[in-house]
Design an enzyme around this catalytic site. Structure first.
Site, short mmCIF file in Angstrom:
data_model
loop_
_atom_site.label_atom_id
_atom_site.label_comp_id
_atom_site.label_asym_id
_atom_site.label_seq_id
_atom_site.Cartn_x
_atom_site.Cartn_y
_atom_site.Cartn_z
N TYR A 1 0.01 11.41 -19.30
CA TYR A 1 0.74 12.05 -20.40
C TYR A 1 2.21 12.15 -20.03
O TYR A 1 2.55 12.51 -18.89
CB TYR A 1 0.20 13.47 -20.66
N GLU B 1 6.37 12.42 -27.44
CA GLU B 1 5.17 12.39 -26.60
C GLU B 1 4.57 11.00 -26.58
O GLU B 1 4.55 10.31 -27.61
CB GLU B 1 4.11 13.37 -27.12
#
Length: 390
Positions: A112, A200
């Site tokens: 991530y 993101e």
């Protein structure tokens, strides 16, 4: 302003972020044609992804893997027009109007990477974790130490050594570390150039063939900076926004719909937040955040009332105005005129303080309308409670 994944992918691609090939489609035929072009370039498996402004699509059935063109057609037919329900959409879900078709890869490891503004330090913060994928929210809540943070000085931007450190902290080495550092740098450059408030990539993946790729892309742009980016502003998808919020923007009202039962109309964001606290204290729940601004006119107030009353959950309305730039008597006349024009039938509590507050309360009392005047916060809270109980 949120972007769809296919839009965010295009922006990140222009900054050198390595991604899988893919295109958006609005029909099953278009989706099949996209898959056919990918297959001609060597793709053998495909992922069909619903394009909605909500996370958790995979768990909700909005991300599907298939290994044939017929499978792409079948999945697209099932997905387009469906009501996708995720933990971010609420129980009502959102309709799927477009899908993204991308080639599938063999994933060895998921990561991530995210960027946002850390207001406490007045710096952007780059967050990276080896625990990427659908459970990143759980990681953040239960094991926050697994998310490594790098703060970026706005005067220098992301420095090469910082990008390399992020890559090394994720466990990449050699050629893969260089690829990860380039990807992170491109992501940060896109974030700053587009005046984004959030970026993101989840997941960032290492494939079994050794590639470092972005498998997802999320970008949220700062509405206050869109005047500098007309091309980005044109990417807004109004069908993904709440209809009441779209209507409010047309009147230059700052409105956010919530799930409560008390509509509130306030001038000033800070006072609006305090008013929402009053409503909670009174035993109700705010149905919205609505800031009509410091120069509220009768037309503005009427537009605000119409938007509030369009929410069927609203059982009472609290107007809380501090007269600074705008005089309370002027607001009071606007409230009276607007209430008459919209045919207000719900309990209406009005609190006016500041310039010409006494005159404003006199206008309300002599209006002949079934409204209730309040003088201070505790008084407004009590009268909201009473209105909800009646």
């Amino acid at each position: 302003m949120k972007l769809h994944e296919y839009q965010a992918r295009a922006l990140l691609d222009s900054y050198g972020v390595a991604q899988l090939r893919g295109e958006e489609a609005v029909t099953a035929d278009e989706a099949t044609e996209v898959a056919r072009r990918l297959a001609a370039d060597g793709a053998r498996r495909f992922v069909v992804k619903a394009q909605v402004h909500a996370g958790g699509r995979g768990k909700g059935g909005g991300v599907r893997l298939t290994d044939s063109l017929d499978g792409v057609r079948r999945v697209a037919q099932q997905m387009l027009g469906m009501n996708l329900v995720t933990h971010q959409t609420g129980p009502g879900g959102v309709p799927v109007r477009k899908v993204l078709v991308v080639e599938a890869v063999d994933i060895a490891k998921e990561y991530y990477v995210g960027i946002t503004l850390d207001r406490s330090r007045s710096m952007n913060v780059l967050m990276a974790s080896t625990e990427g994928g659908v459970e990143i929210e759980k990681v953040a809540a239960e094991t926050p130490e697994k998310i490594r943070k790098t703060w970026v000085d706005p005067g220098t931007g992301l420095l090469p050594f910082q990008a390399r450190a992020v890559a090394f902290n994720l466990g990449f080495r050699g050629r893969q570390a260089r690829a990860a550092a380039r990807l992170v740098t491109g992501m940060y450059d896109a974030f700053t150039a587009c005046d984004a408030s959030l970026a993101e990539i989840n997941p960032l993946v290492l494939t079994r063939q050794g590639q470092v790729l972005a498998l997802d892309a999320k970008l949220t742009l700062d509405d206050n900076a869109l005047f500098r980016h007309p091309k980005l502003a044109a990417m807004r998808d109004p069908t993904e926004d709440d209809p009441l919020e779209v209507a409010a923007s047309g009147h230059n009202l700052n409105y956010v719909k919530l799930d409560g039962n008390v509509g509130c109309m306030v001038n000033g964001a800070g006072l609006a937040m305090a008013t929402m606290d009053i409503i909670k204290l009174s035993g109700g729940n705010p149905a919205n955040f609505l800031d009509v601004g410091g120069t509220a006119s009768a037309a503005t107030v009427e537009a605000g009332f119409r938007i509030l009353l369009s929410d069927r959950n609203v059982r009472a309305v609290l107007v809380n105005i501090f007269g600074g730039i705008v005089r309370c008597d002027r607001v009071a006349r606007g409230v009276v005129e607007a209430a008459r024009n919209v045919g207000m039938s719900l309990p209406l509590i009005v609190r006016l303080q500041g310039t010409n507050a006494a005159e404003g309360r006199r206008v309300l009392e002599e209006s002949g309308l079934a409204l209730v005047a309040a003088t201070h916060f505790a008084d407004a809270s009590k009268k909201v409670r009473r209105a909800l109980a009646s």
